[in-house]
Motif scaffolding. Structure first.
Motif, PDB file in Angstrom:
ATOM      1  N   TYR A  13     -42.939  45.386 -44.202  1.00 27.21           N
ATOM      2  CA  TYR A  13     -43.697  44.203 -43.799  1.00 27.21           C
ATOM      3  C   TYR A  13     -45.204  44.457 -43.773  1.00 27.21           C
ATOM      4  N   PHE A  14     -45.591  45.688 -43.446  1.00 28.11           N
ATOM      5  CA  PHE A  14     -47.018  45.984 -43.312  1.00 28.11           C
ATOM      6  C   PHE A  14     -47.635  46.527 -44.602  1.00 28.11           C
ATOM      7  N   MET A  15     -46.853  46.506 -45.667  1.00 29.24           N
ATOM      8  CA  MET A  15     -47.328  46.780 -47.035  1.00 29.24           C
ATOM      9  C   MET A  15     -48.004  48.136 -47.176  1.00 29.24           C
TER      10      MET A  15
ATOM     11  N   LEU B  54     -49.037  55.506 -40.453  1.00 34.41           N
ATOM     12  CA  LEU B  54     -48.049  56.026 -41.402  1.00 34.41           C
ATOM     13  C   LEU B  54     -48.658  56.265 -42.780  1.00 34.41           C
ATOM     14  N   MET B  55     -49.558  55.391 -43.210  1.00 32.69           N
ATOM     15  CA  MET B  55     -50.171  55.564 -44.526  1.00 32.69           C
ATOM     16  C   MET B  55     -51.057  56.802 -44.549  1.00 32.69           C
TER      17      MET B  55
ATOM     18  N   GLU C  77     -45.903  60.550 -56.755  1.00 29.04           N
ATOM     19  CA  GLU C  77     -46.331  61.221 -55.525  1.00 29.04           C
ATOM     20  C   GLU C  77     -45.817  60.497 -54.290  1.00 29.04           C
ATOM     21  N   LEU C  78     -45.824  59.174 -54.350  1.00 29.32           N
ATOM     22  CA  LEU C  78     -45.294  58.394 -53.234  1.00 29.32           C
ATOM     23  C   LEU C  78     -43.795  58.626 -53.094  1.00 29.32           C
TER      24      LEU C  78
ATOM     25  N   TYR D 273     -50.742  52.105 -50.900  1.00 31.05           N
ATOM     26  CA  TYR D 273     -50.788  53.566 -50.926  1.00 31.05           C
ATOM     27  C   TYR D 273     -51.635  54.104 -52.085  1.00 31.05           C
ATOM     28  N   GLU D 274     -51.379  53.636 -53.286  1.00 25.67           N
ATOM     29  CA  GLU D 274     -52.053  54.203 -54.462  1.00 25.67           C
ATOM     30  C   GLU D 274     -53.567  53.982 -54.394  1.00 25.67           C
ATOM     31  N   ALA D 275     -53.975  52.770 -54.027  1.00 30.09           N
ATOM     32  CA  ALA D 275     -55.406  52.473 -53.913  1.00 30.09           C
ATOM     33  C   ALA D 275     -56.044  53.343 -52.829  1.00 30.09           C
ATOM     34  N   TYR D 276     -55.305  53.564 -51.750  1.00 24.16           N
ATOM     35  CA  TYR D 276     -55.796  54.388 -50.643  1.00 24.16           C
ATOM     36  C   TYR D 276     -55.994  55.835 -51.089  1.00 24.16           C
TER      37      TYR D 276
END
Length: 827
Positions: A761-763, A567-568, A727-728, A768-771
């Motif tokens: 739960y899976f954060m 999903l990320m 953006e998220l 997201y931002e760091a990724y």
């Protein structure tokens, strides 16, 4: 051994081109009864497979006779899953005759590449667990360890995945539709497997009371063997798979009266035990058929092991000297009470002696850090199906808890946590606890995983048994995952540093000095583009989508699960899409994001993630504003043979699980070995890959294990991340509002609910931002192809630690202590 010759050709044993060519022709005509007018592609493939089997069988008989004569200690690897994939290429690579067979086929007007495509994948596993088991078998044979794999010959393997309108649809995996030329049925090697019944007692002549299992229902286990050759060393071990057959004759009276269904019903129910592989969704659900399968594997395998041992000795105190049984995950841990049952009930041994033998023979590998994935069998189910074993487990537990009190004190909470049998209204048997208590060694599969087992999940057990827990970082076989699947790169490596790397993967360090060599970089880059063109052709043929082989191939392939966070990666595709829509001239590296993987049939959320990825692809791939810079594609029916196409073509490897949730991973190793850079969290084996390839040659991001634990303790609010990143927020709003599902605007609401209303739960949102920032660095680096290729070569050069040969040698040195004969010359 004398060989019959025909005009100088070694029939059925020669490894030269003429012998192979003539044997292929003989099998086509005399075994398959086909000529040039009737032969099919399957016939041609099968004639080649049968020709290879002639050579394998010859070597297997020599190998097993050598082990028998030397009375060697044997390793028995018990696993419910073996994801062995296609075997023709693998067999020929390990026999070191692939090119010779290709030439022999060419002389009779056949194309080897075309023929090997007609083999069906043997998908007897769900994913990493089964693929690991297959790699381990390869390494045991290559090292010359006397080893036999034991498993189940499922009629239907992991389901065939179709993608229809973006949704996963499951179809039966008909891998045995035309038979399997690689197995040898052993109708005389069959054992009775008992179920149900009750526990009875017998008074012996000396006045002692012995237990027995009586009034049982019996099923037959019949052996099918598949040869497992080591690499160019003359050694062939084998994988023994058990097929369930009815032990009762058909009810002829019912049949004669026209009651056909009644006549065959019981037979069919018994044979259902080996009918289908259970799809794994990482959440344990107790099913009677699954427990039957596990005991079926254990019972047949132990009878086989004991039969072989008794050929050499009747002194069972020597069993640990001659036998080591490795349980791959909790599934075969019933071997512990089964071996106890045999020693107590059949050999009439006293408890202490039987227990000492059992725990020094068994070893257990743990593969998960998620408590919900650990097997916990209801006592009620086990009492019905395996009453004698339950009684033995209760006695193991009683004695164990007494030992805990003596060593660690009478702490009721601790005793409750450690008990093999859970308490409460619906008590369960904790199979992981049974595995720990009943084994000599327990191992995790990566340094981080093993540390977390000792510090968290099994902390109490580690205090009880401080020397029992050990680490065995997973590995992959370089034969299949470099030499076989990436032949041009393999040839390039061999040209520059020799071919010792094939069995000594650390030799790849010789590539370090070539990472800055412009000529080597160009050769590497050309091979990578060639591999990408091959995958692009596959995508065009199967997905009717044109992708640019010069774009970055950003690949995530693994089981579809929330903790693996496909999903990320999907959110990142949306983010790139939005950026390009706002600024079509944006200077980013063109990127093709490729997903593949299967979701367990009952895993609704994972299946919705597949639909979302396909829906994003529909929008992105049909938008001319972005189509030259971004594509998103999901390839259906991920398998070993598809992985062999995708991994050599990858530029970027996605290993982005929530920290602390991936035990190891092996895809991460395969990608790096083939010259891909990794973007990943500090999870599983990523930690050790980073140590080996260097901080500058891997893209690590996001929360670490301690961060995740702290945020869960202190309270994690995903809304903070939603509101804090425009953006998220936009990407999630688009999913929520139906931008990617205009025909059903509420289709993806469960995904948004899981992320925002049910705690994420899976954060995904927390990372997201760091990724995304790390992905920006990836994009910038890819623009500098010389520097990218330098880092990619350094990845391949420094991944030698992750050979399964090293892993197996570690197992053998510390746990099994079997001989390594290395090589066995053909007689």
């Amino acid at each position: 051994m004398s060989k019959k010759k025909n005009n100088g050709v070694n029939i059925r044993s020669g490894m030269d081109k003429d012998s192979l060519r003539e044997d292929i022709k003989l099998h086509l005509r005399h075994t398959l009864a086909k000529d040039e007018y009737s032969t099919t592609n399957w016939d041609r493939y099968k004639s080649v497979a049968l020709t290879v089997m002639d050579r394998l069988n010859d070597r297997m008989l020599n190998t097993q006779q050598h082990f028998y004569k030397s009375d060697a200690k044997r390793v028995y690897y018990l696993s419910m899953e073996y994801l062995i994939g296609r075997l023709l290429d693998n067999m020929l690579v390990n026999l070191d005759v692939r090119d010779i067979v290709a030439e022999a086929l060419d002389e009779v007007g056949l194309d080897y590449e075309d023929i090997r495509e007609h083999e069906w994948d043997a998908g007897l596993g769900n994913g990493g667990l089964g693929r690991l088991a297959a790699c381990f078998l390869d390494s045991m044979a290559t090292l010359g360890i006397p080893a036999i794999g034991h498993g189940i010959r499922y009629d239907y393997g992991i389901f065939y995945q179709k993608i229809q309108n973006g949704y996963q649809v499951e179809r039966p995996d008909l891998w045995l539709k035309y038979g399997n030329p690689w197995d040898i049925v052993r109708p005389k090697v069959q054992y009775p497997v008992e179920f149900y019944g009750n526990q009875g007692t017998v008074n012996s002549s000396n006045g002692n009371v012995h237990y027995k299992w009586e009034n049982t229902h019996r099923v037959k286990a019949v052996a099918y063997d598949t040869p497992i050759p080591g690499y160019d060393n003359g050694i062939v071990n084998y994988l023994r798979l058990w097929k369930a057959e009815s032990s009762a004759a058909i009810d002829l009276k019912s049949f004669n009266q026209g009651q056909y269904i009644d006549a065959v019903r019981d037979n069919q129910l018994e044979e259902n035990i080996s009918r289908v592989l259970y799809p794994n969704d990482k959440v344990f659900v107790g099913q009677e058929l699954r427990l039957k399968q596990e005991y079926f594997l254990v019972s047949a395998s132990l009878q086989d092991i004991i039969r072989r041992f008794k050929k050499m000795s009747s002194d069972f105190t020597k069993l640990p000297e001659k036998v080591s049984i490795q349980c791959n995950d909790t599934h075969p841990n019933l071997a512990i009470p089964e071996l106890m049952r045999y020693l107590l009930d059949e050999e009439h041994m006293d408890w202490d002696k039987a227990w000492d033998i059992t725990k020094n023979t068994m070893a257990y590998t743990n593969h998960t850090l998620m408590p919900e994935a650990l097997e916990k069998w209801p006592v009620s189910l086990m009492r019905n199906l395996l009453p004698r074993h339950l009684h033995i487990i209760y006695e193991i537990n009683r004695r164990f808890l007494n030992d805990v009190k003596i060593k660690l004190g009478d702490d009721k909470n601790r005793l409750s946590r450690m008990s093999i049998v859970g308490e409460g209204e619906n008590p369960v048997v904790h199979m992981a606890h049974l595995g720990i208590v009943g084994s000599r060694k327990v191992n995790g599969v990566a340094a981080l995983h093993s540390r977390l087992l000792k510090e968290s999940m099994f902390k109490d057990f580690n205090e009880m048994y401080p020397d029992k827990f050990t680490n065995k970082t997973n590995g992959i076989t370089p034969r299949r995952w470099l030499k076989q699947c990436n032949p041009k790169f393999s040839e390039l490596i061999t040209k520059h540093i020799g071919d010792d790397w094939i069995t000594k993967l650390d030799e790849l360090k010789g590539l370090n000095k070539l990472a800055d060599d412009k000529e080597f970089q160009k050769a590497f880059a050309d091979i990578k583009v060639e591999n990408k063109k091959r995958l692009a052709d596959y995508i065009k043929e199967n997905n009717n989508l044109d992708v640019d082989p010069n774009s970055m191939f950003d690949i995530q392939i693994k089981r579809i699960h929330e903790y693996k966070r496909q999903l990320m990666a999907a959110l990142h595709v949306i983010t790139l899409y939005n950026r390009l829509k706002e600024n079509p001239d944006l200077d980013i590296a063109p990127r093709t994001v490729i997903f593949a993987g299967k979701a367990a049939p009952g895993y609704t959320m994972a299946k919705l993630h597949i639909k979302l990825i396909n829906s994003i692809g529909e929008v992105v791939n049909n938008d001319p504003d972005v189509s030259d810079k971004l594509k998103c594609v999901f390839l259906q029916n991920y398998s070993v043979s598809l992985a062999e196409k995708m991994i050599p073509a990858a530029n970027l490897s996605e290993q982005i699980s929530t920290a602390g949730m991936e035990a190891s991973g092996t895809g991460n190793m395969k990608f790096a070995l083939n010259g891909a850079l990794t973007i990943g969290t500090l999870d599983g084996a990523n930690v050790e890959i980073k140590e080996e390839v260097g901080d500058d040659n891997i893209f690590i991001f996001g929360l670490e294990v301690e961060d995740v634990e702290q945020m869960r303790r202190e309270g994690y609010n995903p809304w903070n991340y939603y509101n804090g990143n425009e953006e998220l927020k936009k990407a999630l709003d688009q999913i929520r509002d139906g931008h990617f599902s205009p025909e059903n605007k509420e289709l993806f609401h469960p995904i948004i609910n899981a992320l925002l209303h049910e705690g994420d739960y899976f954060m995904v949102l927390a990372d997201y931002e760091a990724y995304v920032k790390r992905q920006e660095e990836v994009s910038e680096l890819f623009k500098d192809q010389d520097e990218w290729n330098r880092k990619a070569i350094l990845n391949a050069a420094n991944i030698g630690k992750f050979s399964s040969d090293r892993t197996i040698r570690d197992y053998n040195d510390e746990i099994w202590q079997a001989p390594e004969i290395g090589e066995l010359k053909p007689e």
